[in-house]
Design a protein around this motif. Sequence first.
Motif, short mmCIF file in Angstrom:
data_model
loop_
_atom_site.label_atom_id
_atom_site.label_comp_id
_atom_site.label_asym_id
_atom_site.label_seq_id
_atom_site.Cartn_x
_atom_site.Cartn_y
_atom_site.Cartn_z
N UNK A 9 -5.20 11.43 35.71
CA UNK A 9 -5.73 12.10 34.53
C UNK A 9 -6.72 11.26 33.74
N UNK A 10 -6.86 9.99 34.10
CA UNK A 10 -7.72 9.09 33.34
C UNK A 10 -9.17 9.54 33.38
N UNK A 11 -9.87 9.37 32.28
CA UNK A 11 -11.28 9.70 32.21
C UNK A 11 -12.12 8.62 32.87
N UNK A 12 -13.40 8.90 33.01
CA UNK A 12 -14.29 7.94 33.64
C UNK A 12 -14.71 6.89 32.61
N UNK A 13 -14.98 5.70 33.09
CA UNK A 13 -15.45 4.62 32.24
C UNK A 13 -16.94 4.79 32.01
N UNK A 14 -17.37 4.52 30.79
CA UNK A 14 -18.77 4.67 30.47
C UNK A 14 -19.50 3.40 30.87
N UNK A 51 -13.15 15.93 16.69
CA UNK A 51 -11.92 16.56 16.19
C UNK A 51 -10.72 16.29 17.10
N UNK A 52 -10.94 15.71 18.27
CA UNK A 52 -9.85 15.50 19.21
C UNK A 52 -9.27 14.09 19.13
N UNK A 53 -9.32 13.46 17.96
CA UNK A 53 -8.78 12.11 17.83
C UNK A 53 -7.26 12.16 17.86
N UNK A 54 -6.68 11.29 18.65
CA UNK A 54 -5.24 11.17 18.67
C UNK A 54 -4.90 9.77 18.18
N UNK A 55 -3.71 9.62 17.63
CA UNK A 55 -3.28 8.33 17.11
C UNK A 55 -2.02 7.88 17.81
N UNK A 56 -1.88 6.56 17.89
CA UNK A 56 -0.71 5.95 18.51
C UNK A 56 0.53 6.30 17.70
N UNK A 61 -2.94 3.62 15.33
CA UNK A 61 -4.31 3.25 15.68
C UNK A 61 -4.91 4.37 16.54
N UNK A 62 -6.24 4.49 16.51
CA UNK A 62 -6.90 5.53 17.29
C UNK A 62 -6.74 5.27 18.78
N UNK A 63 -6.36 6.30 19.55
CA UNK A 63 -6.22 6.22 21.00
C UNK A 63 -7.49 6.80 21.60
N UNK A 64 -8.15 6.05 22.50
CA UNK A 64 -9.45 6.45 23.00
C UNK A 64 -9.38 7.53 24.08
N UNK A 65 -8.29 7.56 24.85
CA UNK A 65 -8.13 8.62 25.83
C UNK A 65 -6.86 9.38 25.50
N UNK A 66 -6.65 10.49 26.19
CA UNK A 66 -5.48 11.30 25.93
C UNK A 66 -4.22 10.46 26.12
N UNK A 81 1.05 4.75 28.70
CA UNK A 81 0.30 5.08 27.50
C UNK A 81 0.09 6.57 27.33
N UNK A 82 0.14 7.33 28.43
CA UNK A 82 -0.14 8.76 28.33
C UNK A 82 1.12 9.61 28.15
N UNK A 83 2.16 9.32 28.93
CA UNK A 83 3.35 10.19 28.87
C UNK A 83 4.56 9.53 28.23
N UNK A 84 4.58 8.22 28.10
CA UNK A 84 5.69 7.53 27.46
C UNK A 84 6.83 7.16 28.41
N UNK A 85 6.62 7.34 29.71
CA UNK A 85 7.65 7.02 30.69
C UNK A 85 7.77 5.50 30.85
#
Length: 98
Positions: A9-14, A51-56, A61-66, A81-85
């Motif tokens: 599910x990870x996004x691409x690196x810029x 508008x899609x900012x998520x926080x830890x 702190x701001x999380x850069x990816x989902x 970092x994504x699902x908490x497992x």
Amino acid sequence: MVCGKCEKKLGKVIVPDKWKEGASNTTEGGGRKINENKLLSKKKRWSPYGSTLTKCMICKQQVHQEGKYCHTCAYSKGVCAMCGKQVLDTKIYKQSNV
């Protein structure tokens, strides 16, 4: 730190495109057009203030990816970092709270 399921599910690196291998910044092969108005042809980009900012969940702190956790908190807790497992056992690690 991400688990195996969430790795897909990870996004691409810029990063810049490789030179002339399907790059969007070249004029050859249907890349960039000459005398093109970039404001009119601009694609939808990532906005840091969107508008899609998520926080830890721990440090707010701001999380850069989902995801639920930032990378620092995910590593210190040993969770994805994504699902908490739980991914890593951190009992024998010496970690500070800073």
